[in-house]
Scaffold this motif. Structure first.
Motif, PDB file in Angstrom:
ATOM      1  N   CYS A   1     -36.957 -18.588  22.541  1.00 41.05           N
ATOM      2  CA  CYS A   1     -38.412 -18.543  22.340  1.00 41.05           C
ATOM      3  C   CYS A   1     -38.993 -19.950  22.179  1.00 41.05           C
ATOM      4  CB  CYS A   1     -38.750 -17.714  21.100  1.00 41.05           C
ATOM      5  SG  CYS A   1     -38.162 -16.000  21.159  1.00 41.05           S
ATOM      6  N   LYS A   2     -38.232 -20.809  21.505  1.00 33.54           N
ATOM      7  CA  LYS A   2     -38.734 -22.141  21.181  1.00 33.54           C
ATOM      8  C   LYS A   2     -38.848 -23.038  22.406  1.00 33.54           C
ATOM      9  CE  LYS A   2     -36.440 -21.828  16.671  1.00 33.54           C
ATOM     10  NZ  LYS A   2     -35.657 -20.625  16.991  1.00 33.54           N
TER      11      LYS A   2
ATOM     12  N   VAL B   1     -43.617 -23.744  17.466  1.00 36.76           N
ATOM     13  CA  VAL B   1     -43.291 -22.759  16.438  1.00 36.76           C
ATOM     14  C   VAL B   1     -42.586 -23.366  15.233  1.00 36.76           C
ATOM     15  CG1 VAL B   1     -41.024 -22.118  17.375  1.00 36.76           C
ATOM     16  CG2 VAL B   1     -42.394 -20.411  16.156  1.00 36.76           C
TER      17      VAL B   1
ATOM     18  N   CYS C   1     -38.042 -14.695  14.967  1.00 37.97           N
ATOM     19  CA  CYS C   1     -39.249 -14.270  15.694  1.00 37.97           C
ATOM     20  C   CYS C   1     -39.361 -12.742  15.733  1.00 37.97           C
ATOM     21  CB  CYS C   1     -39.242 -14.820  17.123  1.00 37.97           C
ATOM     22  SG  CYS C   1     -39.103 -16.627  17.229  1.00 37.97           S
TER      23      CYS C   1
ATOM     24  N   CYS D   1     -40.313 -22.266  25.253  1.00 40.65           N
ATOM     25  CA  CYS D   1     -41.670 -22.108  25.794  1.00 40.65           C
ATOM     26  C   CYS D   1     -42.726 -22.295  24.705  1.00 40.65           C
ATOM     27  CB  CYS D   1     -41.824 -20.745  26.442  1.00 40.65           C
ATOM     28  SG  CYS D   1     -40.718 -20.447  27.837  1.00 40.65           S
ATOM     29  N   HIS D   2     -42.472 -21.707  23.529  1.00 41.11           N
ATOM     30  CA  HIS D   2     -43.429 -21.807  22.420  1.00 41.11           C
ATOM     31  C   HIS D   2     -43.015 -22.992  21.548  1.00 41.11           C
ATOM     32  CE1 HIS D   2     -45.193 -17.963  23.594  1.00 41.11           C
ATOM     33  NE2 HIS D   2     -43.959 -17.504  23.745  1.00 41.11           N
TER      34      HIS D   2
ATOM     35  N   ASN E   1     -49.492 -23.191  14.836  1.00 44.11           N
ATOM     36  CA  ASN E   1     -49.472 -22.259  15.960  1.00 44.11           C
ATOM     37  C   ASN E   1     -48.194 -22.401  16.768  1.00 44.11           C
ATOM     38  OD1 ASN E   1     -52.234 -21.307  15.540  1.00 44.11           O
ATOM     39  ND2 ASN E   1     -52.849 -23.355  16.187  1.00 44.11           N
ATOM     40  N   ALA E   2     -47.730 -21.276  17.309  1.00 51.19           N
ATOM     41  CA  ALA E   2     -46.552 -21.328  18.185  1.00 51.19           C
ATOM     42  C   ALA E   2     -46.940 -21.899  19.544  1.00 51.19           C
ATOM     43  CB  ALA E   2     -45.969 -19.928  18.355  1.00 51.19           C
ATOM     44  N   ASN E   3     -48.180 -21.825  19.905  1.00 51.36           N
ATOM     45  CA  ASN E   3     -48.827 -22.264  21.135  1.00 51.36           C
ATOM     46  C   ASN E   3     -48.352 -21.528  22.386  1.00 51.36           C
ATOM     47  OD1 ASN E   3     -46.553 -24.522  20.848  1.00 51.36           O
ATOM     48  ND2 ASN E   3     -47.093 -24.429  22.999  1.00 51.36           N
ATOM     49  N   ILE E   4     -49.286 -21.326  23.286  1.00 53.51           N
ATOM     50  CA  ILE E   4     -48.992 -20.701  24.573  1.00 53.51           C
ATOM     51  C   ILE E   4     -48.474 -21.778  25.504  1.00 53.51           C
ATOM     52  CG2 ILE E   4     -50.012 -19.505  26.558  1.00 53.51           C
ATOM     53  CD1 ILE E   4     -52.059 -18.312  24.625  1.00 53.51           C
ATOM     54  N   PRO E   5     -47.359 -21.540  26.201  1.00 54.01           N
ATOM     55  CA  PRO E   5     -46.778 -22.594  27.056  1.00 54.01           C
ATOM     56  C   PRO E   5     -47.713 -22.981  28.193  1.00 54.01           C
ATOM     57  CG  PRO E   5     -45.701 -20.481  27.416  1.00 54.01           C
ATOM     58  CD  PRO E   5     -46.559 -20.307  26.222  1.00 54.01           C
TER      59      PRO E   5
END
Length: 415
Positions: A269-270, A276, A344, A272-273, A281-285
């Motif tokens: 997950c990390k 986090v 997550c 692309c995001h 914010n985890a942010n949108i890639p």
């Protein structure tokens, strides 16, 4: 033979011995090539691997690229360092091994990696540790479980009260029918009796008047009470449901499959995001992250062409936000993921099985508070909590929960 010549020969022999010992030491490293084995390097390597390599590689199996198990035995560290930093340059040089790799996986080629020599050693340390200590898969483990995880808070179903009322209504109707039947049987029995007074005969002869019952104060009062309860329950449920969108799964501008990327290809997950672990914010890639792979993978796909178009037009992809919190609530991803060690899946569900991502958890204030009351603080090996653990253990032997370190204070989330 002169003493001077003997000394010279002895020195020469000693140098040869040291030379052989040094060569043997280098050869003994050979495969390992000076790869560190300390826990700090392995931990740092795991983070680097997740952020830089996991999108295309796994240790124990081929994904987009080859499996990295025992990669340090196939090539020495110097070669690996050169190839990781500038793969195309090594291939263009005619290196047989690099060319063979390219022929096997073309047209996919690994992009240049902006990592230091020390970071490459740390990545190899993680690969070697994982190779020597393969993870044991627990078939009984629940996805998203583990220390620090918390199943979605169990609570009373929002329709439970209405269900209880409905059951009571049915029971009351049944009781009413039974009473009417008993009254009719009793009336029939009394009519057959002799010696009843005129008053009793008149009472027995009277007929059941349904309208009189419906107009009675007792019935009107009871029906009014039930009506008010149902209306109040409906209004309260509606108020509490404002902003709650559990199960929300909107259509996205690009049909991106988390089941394929996070599940089948096991992309962390990390990767692309990226925010986090270091941001609120985890942010949108961005599209650039997508292009790390899709500059050479499935380039003709209609969905991938949408990414190319966005880049060409210098326009962001208009992804639809799924998980929304009200502006009055503050939530920090890095605090939970980096410091708290929360996975997550704890909040977002089993993303690896979601073809289309949906909101898994209810994300209400009560849900968060319940989690803070039940979740143990992941304080082991975390210096941030050392003093807090010491104070907590001086008062009780019970595990330290999030609520014990201020997790229920209003100002933590509302300020």
């Amino acid at each position: 033979m002169s003493i001077g010549r003997s000394v010279t020969r002895f020195r020469f022999a000693l140098m040869m011995v040291f030379g052989l010992l040094f060569s043997a030491g280098v050869y003994a490293q050979g495969a390992a090539g000076g790869i560190p084995t300390d826990e700090a390097s392995i931990s740092a390597g795991q983070a680097l691997f997740s952020g830089n390599c996991a999108s295309c590689h796994a240790v124990d199996k081929k994904v987009v690229g080859p499996a990295l198990k025992n990669v340090y035995d196939r090539r020495d560290v110097a070669w690996l360092t050169k190839f990781i930093k500038h793969p195309q340059k090594v291939i263009d040089s005619g290196d047989e091994y690099a060319v063979a790799l390219y022929d096997q996986f073309k047209p996919t080629i690994m992009p240049n990696q902006e990592v230091s020599d020390q970071e490459i050693l740390q990545i190899l340390a993680y690969v070697k540790h994982t190779t020597d200590n393969p993870p044991v898969v627990d078939e009984t483990e629940v996805p998203g479980g583990g220390e620090g995880s918390n199943a979605q808070a169990a609570g009373v179903d929002s329709n439970l009260l209405l269900g209880i009322i409905a059951v009571l209504m049915v029971l009351l109707v049944v009781v009413l029918v039974v009473l009417i039947v008993l009254a009719q049987v009793l009336s029939k029995y009394l009519k057959q009796q002799q010696g009843l007074s005129e008053e009793d005969q008149e009472y027995v002869a009277q007929k059941f008047d349904l309208m009189a019952v419906l107009k009675s104060q007792a019935f009107v009062g009871f029906a009014s009470f039930i009506f008010v309860v149902i209306v109040a329950k409906t209004v309260i449920d509606g108020l509490f449901a404002i902003g709650v969108q559990q199960g929300y799964a909107p259509d996205q501008p690009i049909n991106f499959s988390h089941k394929l990327h996070a599940g089948y290809y096991e992309i962390d997950c990390k990767y692309c995001h990226t925010g986090v672990e270091k941001s609120k914010n985890a942010n949108i890639p961005s599209a650039n992250i997508c292009m790390n792979c899709h500059n050479s993978i499935r380039t003709t796909s209609p969905e991938i062409q949408k990414i190319y178009k966005a880049i060409e037009n210098n326009e962001p992809i208009q992804w639809v936000r799924i998980h929304n919190l009200p502006d009055l609530a503050y939530f920090n991803h890095s605090q939970h993921v980096k410091v708290g060690g929360i996975e997550c899946e704890t909040c977002h569900g089993d993303i690896k099985e979601m073809e289309i991502v949906q909101q898994h958890s209810i994300l209400t204030m009560g849900w968060c508070i319940d989690c803070h009351r039940k979740t143990d603080v992941a304080a082991k090996g975390n210096a941030y909590y050392e003093k807090l653990v010491e104070i907590h253990e001086s008062k009780t032997k019970a595990p330290m929960k999030v609520e014990d370190i201020g997790g229920l204070e209003c100002a933590k989330c509302h300020y």
